[in-house]
Design an enzyme around this catalytic site. Structure first.
Site, PDB file in Angstrom:
ATOM      1  N   ASN A   1      26.839   5.969 -25.120  1.00 50.48           N
ATOM      2  CA  ASN A   1      28.086   5.478 -25.717  1.00 50.48           C
ATOM      3  C   ASN A   1      27.746   4.325 -26.665  1.00 50.48           C
ATOM      4  O   ASN A   1      27.462   3.214 -26.219  1.00 50.48           O
ATOM      5  CB  ASN A   1      29.027   4.990 -24.600  1.00 50.48           C
ATOM      6  CG  ASN A   1      30.309   4.408 -25.148  1.00 50.48           C
ATOM      7  OD1 ASN A   1      30.634   4.599 -26.328  1.00 50.48           O
ATOM      8  ND2 ASN A   1      31.047   3.689 -24.319  1.00 50.48           N
TER       9      ASN A   1
ATOM     10  N   LYS B   1      29.695   2.815 -28.585  1.00 50.76           N
ATOM     11  CA  LYS B   1      30.851   1.921 -28.784  1.00 50.76           C
ATOM     12  C   LYS B   1      31.059   1.682 -30.294  1.00 50.76           C
ATOM     13  O   LYS B   1      30.913   2.622 -31.053  1.00 50.76           O
ATOM     14  CB  LYS B   1      30.657   0.624 -28.006  1.00 50.76           C
ATOM     15  CG  LYS B   1      30.239   0.892 -26.550  1.00 50.76           C
ATOM     16  CD  LYS B   1      30.343  -0.304 -25.673  1.00 50.76           C
ATOM     17  CE  LYS B   1      29.826   0.052 -24.281  1.00 50.76           C
ATOM     18  NZ  LYS B   1      30.216  -0.884 -23.261  1.00 50.76           N
TER      19      LYS B   1
ATOM     20  N   HIS C   1      37.957   5.014 -21.071  1.00 50.73           N
ATOM     21  CA  HIS C   1      36.964   3.929 -20.976  1.00 50.73           C
ATOM     22  C   HIS C   1      37.670   2.590 -20.738  1.00 50.73           C
ATOM     23  O   HIS C   1      38.738   2.334 -21.302  1.00 50.73           O
ATOM     24  CB  HIS C   1      36.126   3.870 -22.257  1.00 50.73           C
ATOM     25  CG  HIS C   1      34.896   3.033 -22.095  1.00 50.73           C
ATOM     26  ND1 HIS C   1      34.937   1.660 -22.165  1.00 50.73           N
ATOM     27  CD2 HIS C   1      33.606   3.362 -21.828  1.00 50.73           C
ATOM     28  CE1 HIS C   1      33.716   1.185 -21.955  1.00 50.73           C
ATOM     29  NE2 HIS C   1      32.890   2.199 -21.747  1.00 50.73           N
TER      30      HIS C   1
ATOM     31  N   GLU D   1      37.178  -0.276 -21.826  1.00 54.05           N
ATOM     32  CA  GLU D   1      37.443  -1.097 -23.016  1.00 54.05           C
ATOM     33  C   GLU D   1      38.694  -0.606 -23.751  1.00 54.05           C
ATOM     34  O   GLU D   1      39.419  -1.399 -24.348  1.00 54.05           O
ATOM     35  CB  GLU D   1      36.207  -1.091 -23.932  1.00 54.05           C
ATOM     36  CG  GLU D   1      35.090  -1.944 -23.331  1.00 54.05           C
ATOM     37  CD  GLU D   1      33.688  -1.518 -23.724  1.00 54.05           C
ATOM     38  OE1 GLU D   1      33.532  -0.659 -24.611  1.00 54.05           O
ATOM     39  OE2 GLU D   1      32.731  -2.036 -23.098  1.00 54.05           O
TER      40      GLU D   1
ATOM     41  N   GLU E   1      32.577   3.751 -13.390  1.00 55.80           N
ATOM     42  CA  GLU E   1      32.169   2.562 -14.134  1.00 55.80           C
ATOM     43  C   GLU E   1      32.905   1.341 -13.593  1.00 55.80           C
ATOM     44  O   GLU E   1      34.008   1.020 -14.066  1.00 55.80           O
ATOM     45  CB  GLU E   1      32.510   2.736 -15.621  1.00 55.80           C
ATOM     46  CG  GLU E   1      31.773   3.868 -16.285  1.00 55.80           C
ATOM     47  CD  GLU E   1      31.445   3.531 -17.724  1.00 55.80           C
ATOM     48  OE1 GLU E   1      30.271   3.602 -18.080  1.00 55.80           O
ATOM     49  OE2 GLU E   1      32.345   3.171 -18.484  1.00 55.80           O
TER      50      GLU E   1
ATOM     51  N   GLY F   1      29.092  -3.617 -19.629  1.00 60.24           N
ATOM     52  CA  GLY F   1      28.758  -4.550 -20.705  1.00 60.24           C
ATOM     53  C   GLY F   1      28.437  -5.953 -20.244  1.00 60.24           C
ATOM     54  O   GLY F   1      28.478  -6.893 -21.038  1.00 60.24           O
TER      55      GLY F   1
ATOM     56  N   SER G   1      25.928  -1.328 -17.264  1.00 62.49           N
ATOM     57  CA  SER G   1      24.662  -2.082 -17.313  1.00 62.49           C
ATOM     58  C   SER G   1      23.458  -1.264 -16.848  1.00 62.49           C
ATOM     59  O   SER G   1      22.570  -1.768 -16.158  1.00 62.49           O
ATOM     60  CB  SER G   1      24.776  -3.375 -16.503  1.00 62.49           C
ATOM     61  OG  SER G   1      25.791  -4.211 -17.054  1.00 62.49           O
TER      62      SER G   1
HETATM   63  P1  PGA Z   1      27.039  -0.816 -20.715  1.00 62.69           P
HETATM   64  O1  PGA Z   1      28.306   0.083 -21.080  1.00 62.69           O
HETATM   65  O2  PGA Z   1      25.908   0.143 -20.397  1.00 62.69           O
HETATM   66  O3  PGA Z   1      26.769  -1.621 -21.950  1.00 62.69           O
HETATM   67  O4  PGA Z   1      27.399  -1.633 -19.542  1.00 62.69           O
HETATM   68  C1  PGA Z   1      28.668   1.141 -20.290  1.00 62.69           C
HETATM   69  C2  PGA Z   1      29.739   1.936 -20.975  1.00 62.69           C
HETATM   70  O5  PGA Z   1      29.756   2.159 -22.153  1.00 62.69           O
HETATM   71  O6  PGA Z   1      30.623   2.379 -20.312  1.00 62.69           O
END
Ligand code: PGA
Length: 228
Positions: free
Chosen positions: A9, A11, A94, A96, A152, A158, A190
């Site tokens: 991902n 982002k 997600h 976010e 998640e 993140g 992470s």
């Molecule tokens: P991350 O993001 O690996 O940076 O924690 C996970 C995600 O995109 O859901």
């Protein structure tokens, strides 16, 4: 060996097309002989077509979609449009997007329905069982064949603070208890080359959703290598 899914991902990264090409090409080069792993790259919408033109051993995914097939919805990208562009997967729900776009479970549920109808495979991100209940409420069992769950935990996304393998394993078990043993459950939050293997080998997840680490081609390839 059972097939694994590793979802990258990106982002809202990277800022230039040149960098996007660089990440993609570096990842592609490092992907040889990873036959048992389905690698899915989910770039921002604007890079979908360049990634698509170079697909060989990876699949293409989007990070969101809209539920209507077409019409006056400025800025929205319909699921069907993504499918027609060559995307096979879409990440939905997600954390976010739940936070910054104020996506509700009702909206997510409509997106899931539209995406499945369009023929996309859905990677539904959740932090808890209650979200699964609400997001899948209006779907019947047979509609769920192309649904993958990504567990998640909010505190881990993140933050550089991954979930402990024991906690993640417990949650995976609960999700399977709720949805059924046959569902693919991924872990996300992470993930790095240091911890990737234990989520698969110790906790028994069917794959990983990798955010930050997927933007670093070397780290991403290292993650894949630890899963062999
Ligand atoms: P991350 O993001 O690996 O940076 O924690 C996970 C995600 O995109 O859901």
């Amino acid at each position: 060996m059972e097939k694994l899914f590793v979802i990258a991902n990106w982002k809202s990264n990277p800022p230039t097309l040149q960098e996007a090409r660089h990440i993609f090409n570096s990842v592609k080069k490092g992907l040889k002989n990873k036959k048992n792993i389905e690698v899915v790259i989910c770039p921002p919408f604007v890079y979908l077509s360049i990634v698509k033109s170079q697909l060989l051993n990876v699949k293409l995914g989007a990070q969101d979609c809209f539920w209507e097939e077409k019409g006056a919805y400025t800025g929205e990208i319909p699921a069907l449009m993504l499918k027609n562009m060559g995307a096979e997967y879409v990440i939905l729900g997600h954390s976010e997007r739940r936070k910054y776009q104020r996506e509700t479970d009702e909206m997510i549920s409509k997106k899931i329905k539209a995406a499945l109808k369009a023929g996309l495979k859905v990677i539904l991100c959740v932090d808890n069982i209650s979200q699964i209940k609400k997001d899948l409420k209006s779907l019947v069992k047979k509609e769920l064949a192309n649904l993958i769950i990504a567990y998640e935990p909010l505190f881990a996304v993140g933050t550089g603070n991954p979930c402990s393998v024991e906690e993640a394993k417990k949650m995976k078990k609960n999700i399977k208890k709720f949805l059924g043993e046959n569902f693919f459950i991924l872990y996300g939050g992470s993930v790095s080359s240091q911890n990737a293997r234990s989520y698969i080998k110790e906790a028994g997840f069917s794959g990983l959703l990798v955010g930050g680490a997927s933007l670093n081609p070397k780290e991403f390839i290292d993650i894949l290598a630890t899963l062999q």
